[in-house]
Design an enzyme around this catalytic site. Structure first.
Site: not given
Length: 749
Positions: A657, A700
């Site tokens: 990511s 996140k």
């Protein structure tokens, strides 16, 4: 002269034989007149027509008035020359036997053989066929004795004919002696066997009668003193009342028989009683599905768990399906999330909502297949597996069983427990689940199984395929505040004996505890901090009699007695080559700074920060992509080394990511243009420059909001996941979906 065929009989001269009317009719002899002359032809044992032996006997009929039977006085022996049965024509000549024995010796042999026959035939008088002693005593010679006893002897047709055709009297006596003694030996053995059988039967009948009397008397005693029943009787009653299937009942009855044989002093008595105690304590009966009160179940879930709306919605759907289908169990649910997010407690609430028994089985550290399937009873210390032990503890065949920490299973030389769970969690197979200890099938199809795990990475594919995954994304700070004020502090105060008069905590203090003293997706650490405050209040109350502490954000550090947790914050100043990324951790989300630097060199790339293989590959892709994006900067790459670092260096990092963050950081470095700290980003990148989707987006974004980020770049394909993000988080962030990395670079520079 009338011809009479004789088969399988012994005929000797100067004796009498009797032929039944039925036999004569079968032989188609016709009427026989008194004193009619007869010739007795001996039939051969052959196929295809009637054949006769050459030796025959003459006779004279003696017909009775009261019966169809005919008595024949047998005369001399003859030898047949020619026979025509159709015309009743026969020719013969005399064929007497040669007398070559001493009469006294012959008589002595006869007496001996008659005594042998009387001793053998005597016991048969009470057993059915009888040879009376008077018949044998009346027989004056060998011929009469032989003809009289032959029906009770085992002589074949060839043996009988051997006697009839003997030329000499001595030969005839020797043959008769031989055949009679052989038959007597056979009869004697048969008599002994019969007598032994009779004795055995008598003993069995006697034993059976005694047992019935004992059972009757024991029943009478039990009725007088029901409290004095033996263990075996109690087990027998339990087996009858348990409702167990036929296979289980047979196994239990088999163990009961062994128990009776062993007795209380037997070395297996304890093991056998433990087995019976276990199988009879199980609930073998099928229960009808209860009506599920969906509204009550919703109230229980909302009362015990704040937030988790998506999770609770899925659970209510499961209950609705079970209610309509009248099934005791539905899909196997797998609750996946960080520690402390409420997976186990929500499973308990499901059991309360269904009004079912609740059993929790911890699988953490289990590495022996026998922990699931049980040990075979041949092993010392054998015991059932955890599944059947849980059924026993529940006391019902349809409990809610929580298999906790299913991701912590491991394998060893003792087998693979994860593979043993395949049958348990398969609705098509678990109706005949066989525990090795029980050795009989048990129906698990009515059990509702709920599994919990912190991660999916360590769960084998075949096992994961049998379960439906429900993700627990963790709690937002707002949700944690509500949980702390309305649930955790109340339980902690009740446990510590502290009342509201002894402890008060302001909202600012709660928020500071959540933000500065915990770093988790769940609330387990928050609970520990609140427990610390209630303990301090308890000490104050006991010491001062009626003391009270007031916890505020200003004095919180005095009570916490620990340093505040450091959370990364965005930098006020910006430098080229530094970009804010977002990362997922088992305890929630966190921001991650990507730092890059150019140093004089020859184009080498150095990567530090304990990055895993996936992130190292992302860094290599980012370098190649930036070289392609900025071909005019080729000299910069050739004359300098690139150093990529991800703080903190002691913490391992990996995952797909960080691609767009690395690419943006290198672009910023090469172009010497800083990226505003208000931007954060997450997403993987391909060599074509496409931005690919990632996981853990809710966590996140929570980390970005906590760190002061205002705008976040996410992959276009992750827009669907925004519905799982808390509204208060989305309210403070600007979400920018992108499909290509140049969109990100163009925006931030």
């Amino acid at each position: 002269m009338k011809i009479i065929p004789i088969s399988n009989s012994l005929i000797l001269a100067n004796t009498k034989i009797q032929l039944s009317g039925t036999y004569l009719e079968k032989m188609d002899v016709g009427d026989i007149k008194p004193d009619e002359e007869l010739i007795l032809l001996i039939k051969k044992d052959s196929e295809g027509g009637v054949r006769f032996q050459p030796v025959a006997f003459l006779g004279k009929a003696s017909v009775g008035e009261m019966s169809d039977d005919v008595t024949i006085n047998v005369g001399e022996r003859v030898r047949v020359d020619e026979v025509d049965l159709n015309n009743q024509y026969v020719t013969y000549h005399s064929y007497p036997e040669i007398e070559d024995v001493n009469k006294e010796e012959a008589m002595k042999k006869l007496v001996d053989i008659k005594e042998q026959m009387i001793s053998v035939f005597g016991p048969m008088i009470n057993g059915g066929e009888a040879v009376p002693r008077m018949y044998l005593s009346r027989a004056a010679d060998w011929n009469q004795t032989a003809v009289m006893s032959v029906p009770y002897l085992h002589l074949s047709s060839p043996e009988k004919y051997e006697v009839m055709k003997a030329e000499k009297e001595s030969e005839k006596i020797d043959l008769l002696t031989k055949y009679i003694q052989k038959s007597l030996a056979i009869i004697e053995v048969a008599n002994e066997a019969q007598n032994n059988n009779d004795e055995s039967y008598k003993q069995l009948y006697r034993e059976s009668a005694i047992k019935k009397q004992i059972e009757y008397l024991q029943k009478e005693l039990d009725e007088l003193h029901p409290e004095n029943k033996s263990d075996i009787q109690l087990f027998e009653e339990k087996i009858e009342d348990s409702g167990m299937n036929e296979q289980a009942k047979k196994e239990a009855e088999k163990v009961i028989k062994r128990l009776k044989t062993e007795g209380e002093s037997g070395h297996e008595y304890g093991m056998l009683t433990d087995y019976l105690e276990f199988v009879t304590s199980l609930d073998w009966k099928k229960h009808e599905a209860k009506d599920i009160d969906i509204n009550r179940a919703k109230d229980i879930l909302d009362k015990e768990h704040f937030g988790l709306e998506k999770v609770k919605k899925r659970i209510v759907e499961q209950m609705a399906v079970m209610s309509l289908s009248k099934k005791q169990s539905g899909s196997i649910l797998l609750l996946v999330g960080a520690p402390g997010t409420g997976k186990t407690s929500i499973a308990k609430s499901i059991a309360d909502g269904l009004d079912r028994e609740y059993v929790r089985i911890s699988l953490g550290g289990v590495k022996d297949e026998a922990d699931i399937r049980g040990h075979r009873r041949t092993y010392i210390g054998a015991m059932p597996g955890r599944i059947m032990d849980g059924i026993k503890k529940a006391g019902t065949s349809n409990p809610v069983i929580v298999l906790d920490e299913i991701d912590k299973l491991s394998t060893s030389y003792s087998g693979d427990p994860a593979s043993a769970l395949l049958e348990v969690l398969d609705p098509e197979q678990n109706n005949t689940f066989t525990d090795h200890y029980m050795n009989v099938p048990y129906d698990l199809s009515d059990v509702m199984f709920i599994c919990t795990a912190n991660t999916l990475d360590t769960i084998p594919g075949p096992l994961l395929d049998r379960m439906e995954i429900i993700n627990f994304n963790g709690y937002t700070p707002t949700e944690k505040l509500h949980i702390a004020k309305n649930h955790l502090i109340k339980k902690s105060m009740e446990k510590s004996g502290v009342s509201e008069e002894n402890l008060s905590i302001t909202d600012d203090a709660y928020e500071k505890i959540i933000s500065n003293y915990t770093m988790e997706a769940g609330v387990r650490g928050l609970k520990k901090q609140l427990d610390k405050l209630t303990r301090i209040a308890a000490v104050k109350t006991v010491s001062d009699g009626n003391g009270k502490i007031e916890v505020t954000s200003e004095n919180l550090s005095e009570y916490m007695d620990q340093r505040e947790i450091h959370h990364e914050k965005i930098h006020e100043t910006t430098t080229p080559g530094i970009v804010t990324g977002l990362a997922w951790t088992p305890v929630g989300g966190e921001i991650l700074f990507i730092e890059t630097m150019l140093t004089k060199g020859s184009g080498k790339v150095q990567i530090t920060g304990q990055l895993g293989d996936v992130m190292k590959e992302s860094a290599q892709i980012a370098v190649s992509l930036v070289k392609k994006m900025y071909p005019e900067k080729a000299e910069v790459f050739e004359e300098n080394d690139i150093h990529i670092h991800v703080p903190a260096g002691a913490t391992p990092k990996d995952g797909p990511s960080a691609g767009i963050t690395l690419t943006t950081a290198l672009s910023s470095l090469i172009n010497e243009k800083p990226v505003d700290s208000e931007y954060a980003m997450t997403g993987e990148v391909s060599l074509r420059g496409d931005v690919m989707p990632i996981g853990g987006l809710p966590e996140k974004l929570m980390a970005a909001q906590r760190a002061g980020v205002r705008s976040v770049f996410i992959p276009k394909e992750n827009e669907y996941d925004l519905k799982d993000v808390a509204p208060e988080v989305l309210k403070e962030l600007t979400i920018i979906p992108v499909e290509r990395v140049d969109e990100v670079v163009g925006k931030v520079m």
